[in-house]
Design an enzyme around this catalytic site. Structure first.
Site, mmCIF file in Angstrom:
data_model
loop_
_atom_site.group_PDB
_atom_site.id
_atom_site.type_symbol
_atom_site.label_atom_id
_atom_site.label_comp_id
_atom_site.label_asym_id
_atom_site.label_seq_id
_atom_site.Cartn_x
_atom_site.Cartn_y
_atom_site.Cartn_z
ATOM 1 N N HIS A 70 7.832 -0.600 7.124
ATOM 2 C CA HIS A 70 7.604 0.418 6.520
ATOM 3 C C HIS A 70 8.599 1.452 5.177
ATOM 4 O O HIS A 70 8.626 2.350 4.988
ATOM 5 C CB HIS A 70 7.632 1.884 7.002
ATOM 6 C CG HIS A 70 6.027 2.546 7.013
ATOM 7 N ND1 HIS A 70 4.727 2.535 7.261
ATOM 8 C CD2 HIS A 70 5.874 3.627 5.643
ATOM 9 C CE1 HIS A 70 3.784 3.559 7.150
ATOM 10 N NE2 HIS A 70 5.014 3.470 5.743
ATOM 11 N N ARG A 103 10.643 13.416 6.897
ATOM 12 C CA ARG A 103 10.894 13.089 5.601
ATOM 13 C C ARG A 103 12.196 13.550 4.817
ATOM 14 O O ARG A 103 11.708 14.941 4.679
ATOM 15 C CB ARG A 103 10.613 11.456 4.857
ATOM 16 C CG ARG A 103 10.350 10.373 5.198
ATOM 17 C CD ARG A 103 10.178 9.891 4.134
ATOM 18 N NE ARG A 103 8.822 8.941 4.361
ATOM 19 C CZ ARG A 103 7.315 8.814 5.114
ATOM 20 N NH1 ARG A 103 6.968 9.789 4.114
ATOM 21 N NH2 ARG A 103 6.345 8.420 5.173
ATOM 22 N N GLN A 163 -6.115 -1.100 3.098
ATOM 23 C CA GLN A 163 -5.443 -1.018 4.001
ATOM 24 C C GLN A 163 -5.670 0.955 4.531
ATOM 25 O O GLN A 163 -6.002 1.651 3.590
ATOM 26 C CB GLN A 163 -3.223 -0.526 3.389
ATOM 27 C CG GLN A 163 -2.796 0.222 4.543
ATOM 28 C CD GLN A 163 -2.813 1.795 4.690
ATOM 29 O OE1 GLN A 163 -2.703 1.948 3.943
ATOM 30 N NE2 GLN A 163 -2.464 1.974 6.033
ATOM 31 N N ASP A 212 7.658 -6.932 3.750
ATOM 32 C CA ASP A 212 8.060 -5.963 3.193
ATOM 33 C C ASP A 212 9.709 -4.985 3.516
ATOM 34 O O ASP A 212 9.439 -5.569 5.062
ATOM 35 C CB ASP A 212 6.874 -5.163 2.536
ATOM 36 C CG ASP A 212 6.533 -4.424 3.403
ATOM 37 O OD1 ASP A 212 7.432 -3.948 4.714
ATOM 38 O OD2 ASP A 212 5.357 -3.774 3.386
ATOM 39 N N PRO A 258 0.759 -1.017 0.232
ATOM 40 C CA PRO A 258 0.315 0.146 -0.315
ATOM 41 C C PRO A 258 0.562 1.028 -0.109
ATOM 42 O O PRO A 258 2.063 1.392 0.658
ATOM 43 C CB PRO A 258 -0.655 0.272 1.288
ATOM 44 C CG PRO A 258 -0.095 -0.601 2.410
ATOM 45 C CD PRO A 258 1.104 -1.604 1.136
ATOM 46 N N ARG A 278 14.100 -6.037 -3.671
ATOM 47 C CA ARG A 278 14.454 -5.603 -4.688
ATOM 48 C C ARG A 278 15.234 -6.164 -6.250
ATOM 49 O O ARG A 278 14.895 -6.372 -7.378
ATOM 50 C CB ARG A 278 15.718 -4.201 -4.834
ATOM 51 C CG ARG A 278 15.153 -3.495 -4.134
ATOM 52 C CD ARG A 278 17.059 -2.085 -3.815
ATOM 53 N NE ARG A 278 17.717 -3.499 -2.976
ATOM 54 C CZ ARG A 278 19.314 -3.269 -3.002
ATOM 55 N NH1 ARG A 278 19.589 -1.788 -3.695
ATOM 56 N NH2 ARG A 278 19.647 -3.616 -2.616
ATOM 57 N N TYR A 317 -4.926 3.285 7.615
ATOM 58 C CA TYR A 317 -4.441 4.402 8.529
ATOM 59 C C TYR A 317 -5.577 4.725 9.573
ATOM 60 O O TYR A 317 -6.454 4.313 9.343
ATOM 61 C CB TYR A 317 -3.855 5.383 8.533
ATOM 62 C CG TYR A 317 -2.788 4.941 7.876
ATOM 63 C CD1 TYR A 317 -1.867 4.387 8.332
ATOM 64 C CD2 TYR A 317 -2.488 5.885 6.536
ATOM 65 C CE1 TYR A 317 -0.190 4.128 7.748
ATOM 66 C CE2 TYR A 317 -1.173 5.718 6.144
ATOM 67 C CZ TYR A 317 0.186 4.879 6.333
ATOM 68 O OH TYR A 317 1.568 4.554 6.246
HETATM 69 C C1 LIG Z 1 5.738 6.267 -1.292
HETATM 70 C C2 LIG Z 1 5.300 5.306 -0.109
HETATM 71 C C3 LIG Z 1 3.764 5.913 0.272
HETATM 72 C C4 LIG Z 1 3.772 4.869 1.341
HETATM 73 N N1 LIG Z 1 2.649 4.821 1.781
HETATM 74 C C5 LIG Z 1 1.863 4.217 2.864
HETATM 75 C C6 LIG Z 1 0.591 3.667 2.862
HETATM 76 O O1 LIG Z 1 -0.494 5.019 2.694
HETATM 77 N N2 LIG Z 1 -0.009 3.012 4.286
HETATM 78 C C7 LIG Z 1 1.144 1.826 4.803
HETATM 79 O O2 LIG Z 1 0.670 1.171 5.577
HETATM 80 N N3 LIG Z 1 2.819 1.630 3.623
HETATM 81 C C8 LIG Z 1 2.921 2.706 3.191
HETATM 82 N N4 LIG Z 1 4.431 2.656 2.537
HETATM 83 C C9 LIG Z 1 5.171 1.286 3.146
HETATM 84 C C10 LIG Z 1 4.589 0.129 1.688
HETATM 85 O O3 LIG Z 1 3.807 -0.064 2.574
HETATM 86 C C11 LIG Z 1 5.741 -0.729 2.247
HETATM 87 O O4 LIG Z 1 5.907 -0.857 3.681
HETATM 88 C C12 LIG Z 1 7.033 -0.316 2.233
HETATM 89 O O5 LIG Z 1 6.956 0.182 0.608
HETATM 90 C C13 LIG Z 1 8.295 -1.194 1.740
HETATM 91 O O6 LIG Z 1 9.477 -1.238 1.332
HETATM 92 P P1 LIG Z 1 9.583 -1.188 -0.106
HETATM 93 O O7 LIG Z 1 9.658 -0.334 -0.865
HETATM 94 O O8 LIG Z 1 11.616 -1.241 0.387
HETATM 95 O O9 LIG Z 1 9.301 -1.705 -1.358
HETATM 96 C C14 LIG Z 1 4.392 3.728 1.574
HETATM 97 C C15 LIG Z 1 5.947 3.255 0.852
HETATM 98 C C16 LIG Z 1 6.617 4.399 -0.321
HETATM 99 C C17 LIG Z 1 8.079 4.055 -1.094
#
Ligand SMILES: Cc1cc2nc3c(=O)[nH]c(=O)nc-3n(C[C@H](O)[C@H](O)[C@H](O)COP(=O)(O)O)c2cc1C
Length: 414
Positions: A306, A195, A156, A337, A106, A341, A158
């Site tokens: 995350h 960030r 998903q 997650d 998500p 990559r 929040y």
């Molecule tokens: C741009 C971006 C926005 C994200 N927004 C959410 C979100 O709204 N809700 C959430 O549960 N995780 C969010 N995540 C985390 C992702 O669900 C996930 O946990 C994470 O990207 C996994 O790591 P990776 O980017 O290395 O694959 C976000 C990640 C990114 C990159």
């Protein structure tokens, strides 16, 4: 269905086959044969704010680097002489069949990275038959997501606590009506963090609309053309709750003010009571928390930090995975997650007990490098790599990866 989507299905679903057969590579594959190269393509092709938003982590990105290094450090000891066909990737998860043991994580604000990102990710996931988790802070409505990805849609959420969770409970009702298969509650954002790369690039509330932004956009005609095709970023899911006719800054302010804190365990229990399909708890690193989620009736756990976006000192998700798997056993599937990559990474996580993994940034890099074609390319690239990695270690199925011997120096000592 266009030709490329068809190619993605064929690539993902292709069963068995000759492991030594020659492959014909598409032009996209020749340009971007790995996720790492897609990242470089995204960096070169996107406006700066778009790349920084999708790619940036907490602090100086050390959490992201740790996820990558920890995955790189996991070694798999292959067994030879056991399989002569390419492995099939199909898995069963939460009562459904999926085309591969990976899915789309998500993500919110995705349309900043690439206009129309949510629709493109949903369609590619549906075509490939992989789980698509639509994030509440995404750019389309839940109903649209379910229409585009009816066979693979998860949702998903929040925490929106105001008025006794009126917004959250309304979304759960909508998710049920739209046919969502699994509800994912994210627990790993108890406080708001900043960030630095986003701030420096002007992704703030309100958005910084200055000369630097104009110059940034002017340098990226591809992104502007995508916006002309798909429209401005909208946060369509949240807009109606932010007030009649809310503009982008108002919706972003709503997100800042209302989407606050992570669910408490009591609240998880209340959502469990209202939702009778699969409930997934995302953002777990400690086995005791995994235990607690299962005790409250969770149907799956996502071990995650995350993607390194919240705070730097968290352990890599892959390092937290074995202890959670050891504690939970086969009671519910453990998913993972953060940092994946490649197909080799997918198989590392499977070998350590994950039933499936999710990717966030990899799909965004695909969009950044290849635009609308990106998500299907990422899905098919990962499917090919996962199939090859399983075949290489002698595993005929994703589940068989668990039998391989693993050296994992970073595993948390629980
Ligand atoms: C741009 C971006 C926005 C994200 N927004 C959410 C979100 O709204 N809700 C959430 O549960 N995780 C969010 N995540 C985390 C992702 O669900 C996930 O946990 C994470 O990207 C996994 O790591 P990776 O980017 O290395 O694959 C976000 C990640 C990114 C990159």
């Amino acid at each position: 269905m266009d030709e490329r989507t068809g190619a993605a299905i064929a690539a993902v679903a292709r069963p068995g086959g000759d492991p030594n057969g020659f492959q014909v590579f598409s032009a996209d594959m020749r340009r971007f044969p790995t996720v790492a190269r897609l990242r470089a393509g995204a960096r070169a092709g996107l406006p700066r704010f778009a790349f920084e938003y999708g790619d940036g982590g907490a602090g100086e990105d050390k959490g992201i680097a740790r996820n990558w290094a920890a995955l790189d450090a996991v070694e798999l000891v292959p067994r030879y002489g056991v399989t002569r066909t390419l492995p099939a990737l199909v898995i069963e998860l939460l009562g459904r069949r999926y085309g591969a043991p990976f899915g789309v994580a998500p993500m919110g604000g995705t349309a900043f990275v690439w206009p129309g990102a949510d629709e493109l990710l949903a369609s590619a996931a549906q075509a490939a038959g992989i789980p698509y988790v639509f994030g509440v802070a995404g750019g389309m409505s839940l109903e649209r997501a379910a229409e585009l990805a009816p066979d693979v849609i998860w949702f998903q959420l929040y925490r929106f606590a105001r008025n006794d969770h009126a917004v959250g409970f309304d979304m759960v009702r909508r998710a049920e009506a739209a046919g969502v298969h699994a509800l994912v509650l994210t627990l790993d954002v108890p406080v708001r963090t900043t960030r630095p790369r986003e701030v420096a690039a002007g992704i703030t509330v309100p958005l910084r609309k200055d000369l630097a932004l104009m110059a940034d956009l002017a340098a990226s005609p591809r992104w502007l053309m995508a916006m002309a095709r798909h429209g401005m970023p909208r946060f369509a899911m949240l807009r109606q709750y932010a007030g009649e006719g809310a503009d982008l800054d108002t919706v972003m302010a709503f997100v800042r003010d209302e989407m606050a804190g992570a669910f408490t365990w009591d609240e998880v229990g209340r959502y469990r009571d209202r939702w009778n399909r699969a409930l997934v708890i995302k953002g777990i690193l400690h086995p005791d928390d995994a235990e607690r989620a299962v005790a409250l009736g969770a149907d799956a756990i996502v071990v995650s930090n995350h993607g390194g976006r919240q705070i730097e000192p968290l352990p890599a998700a892959i390092d937290a995975l074995p202890a959670v798997v050891a504690r939970i056993g086969d009671r519910v599937p453990v998913l993972m997650d953060s940092g994946i990559r490649s197909g080799a990474d997918v198989v590392r996580a499977l070998a350590l007990g994950a039933r499936a993994v999710f990717l966030g940034k990899a799909f965004l890099w695909g969009l950044g490098a290849l635009g609308d074609r990106g998500p299907a390319h990422v899905a098919s690239l990962l499917a090919d790599e996962t199939r090859a990695a399983l075949g290489q270690i002698g595993a005929a199925t994703p589940a068989a990866a668990r039998d391989v011997v693993v050296r994992h120096p970073g595993a948390l000592p629980f």
